[in-house]
Enzyme design. Structure first.
Site, PDB file in Angstrom:
ATOM      1  N   LYS A  56     -62.300 -44.042 -52.512  1.00 38.96           N
ATOM      2  CA  LYS A  56     -62.799 -45.007 -53.473  1.00 38.96           C
ATOM      3  C   LYS A  56     -64.269 -45.579 -52.918  1.00 38.96           C
ATOM      4  CE  LYS A  56     -59.405 -44.034 -55.872  1.00 38.96           C
ATOM      5  NZ  LYS A  56     -58.354 -43.517 -55.117  1.00 38.96           N
ATOM      6  N   TYR A 270     -44.629 -41.037 -59.236  1.00 42.18           N
ATOM      7  CA  TYR A 270     -45.650 -41.480 -58.492  1.00 42.18           C
ATOM      8  C   TYR A 270     -45.439 -42.762 -57.536  1.00 42.18           C
ATOM      9  CZ  TYR A 270     -50.084 -44.556 -57.856  1.00 42.18           C
ATOM     10  OH  TYR A 270     -50.979 -45.145 -57.367  1.00 42.18           O
ATOM     11  N   TYR A 296     -50.331 -41.286 -51.447  1.00 46.38           N
ATOM     12  CA  TYR A 296     -51.120 -40.232 -51.654  1.00 46.38           C
ATOM     13  C   TYR A 296     -51.278 -39.015 -50.653  1.00 46.38           C
ATOM     14  CZ  TYR A 296     -53.119 -43.142 -55.390  1.00 46.38           C
ATOM     15  OH  TYR A 296     -53.224 -44.115 -56.337  1.00 46.38           O
TER      16      TYR A 296
HETATM   17  C1  LIG Z   1     -56.952 -42.955 -55.325  1.00 47.20           C
HETATM   18  C2  LIG Z   1     -56.541 -42.128 -54.129  1.00 47.20           C
HETATM   19  C3  LIG Z   1     -56.425 -40.759 -54.237  1.00 47.20           C
HETATM   20  C4  LIG Z   1     -56.541 -39.853 -55.579  1.00 47.20           C
HETATM   21  O1  LIG Z   1     -57.839 -39.629 -55.598  1.00 47.20           O
HETATM   22  P1  LIG Z   1     -58.399 -39.540 -57.289  1.00 47.20           P
HETATM   23  O2  LIG Z   1     -60.055 -39.608 -57.224  1.00 47.20           O
HETATM   24  O3  LIG Z   1     -57.861 -40.781 -58.168  1.00 47.20           O
HETATM   25  O4  LIG Z   1     -57.670 -38.156 -57.901  1.00 47.20           O
HETATM   26  C5  LIG Z   1     -55.974 -40.080 -53.073  1.00 47.20           C
HETATM   27  N1  LIG Z   1     -55.842 -40.681 -51.942  1.00 47.20           N
HETATM   28  C6  LIG Z   1     -55.630 -42.111 -51.801  1.00 47.20           C
HETATM   29  C7  LIG Z   1     -55.656 -42.775 -50.465  1.00 47.20           C
HETATM   30  C8  LIG Z   1     -56.335 -42.785 -53.048  1.00 47.20           C
HETATM   31  O5  LIG Z   1     -56.415 -44.056 -53.045  1.00 47.20           O
END
Ligand SMILES: *Cc1c(COP(=O)(O)O)cnc(C)c1O
Length: 345
Positions: A56, A270, A296
């Protein structure tokens, strides 16, 4: 491609490291048929700025620059109760002297706790101005517009950032990453057969794909779903890639076959732990001293491990794992990660 025509703030000094993972690759090979596996490298986007940084951070360099250009005084965004995206958006707001508000979607009913650790603790420590908790399935865009309306009535100006920062502007962050990676491959003399990346709100997967297509980087990208299987995920990634290509003014058609998604590793839900995620988090910690996260990157690495054991990622392949961050949520899942409470298969 020249990205300099887009306004950008900088939150990281220099490129993130591109490193081999010899101990992890050896451990993985030992668990693959015939004792042979891929050579796995990592790009450390967990070391991006806005500490502890993650994917992000890159998107927000462009989104916050746009917010500032529009004269906003408050960033408004949304996410799950342990959202990395919300936490990093808040950190960017602090750094820029802006306020920040969240709409938190309780995707797993009963999962929101006011005293939670992990990212939630950091929401408090970084000083979020306000957060609203809404049930799963709420129209998040409408909920954020309502917050912006409330601010406007008080004479303020909010800037709404969609979930995950995944729109065309946010996707530029991963176009920039593609260019950074291309330069590193050249300088370090390394090439890859495949990049493995998490695919959620799709700005990372789609932005990177747009960057690869635009820069003619002919390396396939495998997106491991963190909340959807390919039938639902691939159209989102395709739309994001097209939106980024359009913003870049690229004269190319994105083919469906450019979008490669893998499912089956995010279940049961999720953000809910499973055994393969726990294995992946433990193995990376114990072979490379690299911290993945339970929501993630742990599930994405479980996907890489699974594809290697199935022989879909072939022995001897040079694979790049893109680490997207997320470390703080480890501390909201301690007992699952240490095997003290049961997780799904
Ligand atoms: C948000 C996030 C993702 C996913 O990325 P997107 O761009 O939303 O597909 C992957 N890993 C982490 C640690 C995240 O915070």
């Amino acid at each position: 491609m020249d990205l300099s025509r887009f306004a950008r703030r900088r939150y990281t000094e220099g490129p993130t490291p591109l490193e081999p993972m010899p101990r992890f690759s050896a451990a993985l090979a030992a668990s693959c048929p015939g004792g042979r596996g891929p050579d796995v490298w990592i790009k450390r986007d967990d070391l991006l700025g806005l500490s502890p940084g993650g994917n992000k951070t890159r998107k927000l360099e462009f989104l916050v620059a746009d917010a500032l250009a529009q004269g906003a005084d408050t960033l408004i965004t949304c996410g799950a109760p342990q959202s990395n995206h919300c936490r990093i958006t808040l950190a960017a707001a602090v750094k820029e002297g802006l306020k920040c508000r969240f709409v938190i979607e309780e995707r797993v009913p009963g999962s929101y706790r006011d005293d939670a650790s992990g990212n939630h603790f950091l929401f408090r420590l970084y000083g979020v101005e306000d957060l609203t908790v809404v049930p799963a399935g709420t129209d998040m865009a409408a909920a954020m517009r309502a917050v912006a309306g409330e601010l406007a009535r008080a004479g303020r100006k909010g800037y709404v950032i969609p979930g995950g920062g995944s729109n065309a502007v946010g996707g530029l962050g991963y176009v920039a990453c593609a260019q950074e990676l291309q330069q590193q491959m050249f300088e370090q003399g390394v090439g890859f057969h495949r990049v493995v990346v998490g695919s959620g709100s799709s700005g990372t997967h789609g932005g990177l794909l747009a960057g690869f297509l635009g820069n003619r980087i002919g390396v396939p990208i495998t997106g491991v779903g963190v909340s959807r299987d390919p039938a639902q995920q691939a159209p989102l990634v395709l739309a994001e890639t097209e939106a980024v290509c359009e913003l870049l003014g690229l004269d190319l058609r994105v083919r469906e076959s450019d979008v490669h998604c893998v499912g089956g590793y995010w279940q049961p839900k999720y953000s809910v732990p499973n055994a393969r995620m726990v294995e992946a988090v433990q193995v990376l910690a114990r072979t490379e001293a690299i911290l993945l996260d339970p929501v993630y990157t742990g599930k994405v690495m479980a996907g890489l491990i699974g594809l290697a054991r199935e022989g879909i990622i072939r022995p001897g392949e040079q694979v790049l794992f893109l680490h997207t961050g997320g470390m703080p949520s480890l501390f909201a899942y301690e007992s699952e990660l240490l095997g003290r409470s049961n997780v799904a298969a």
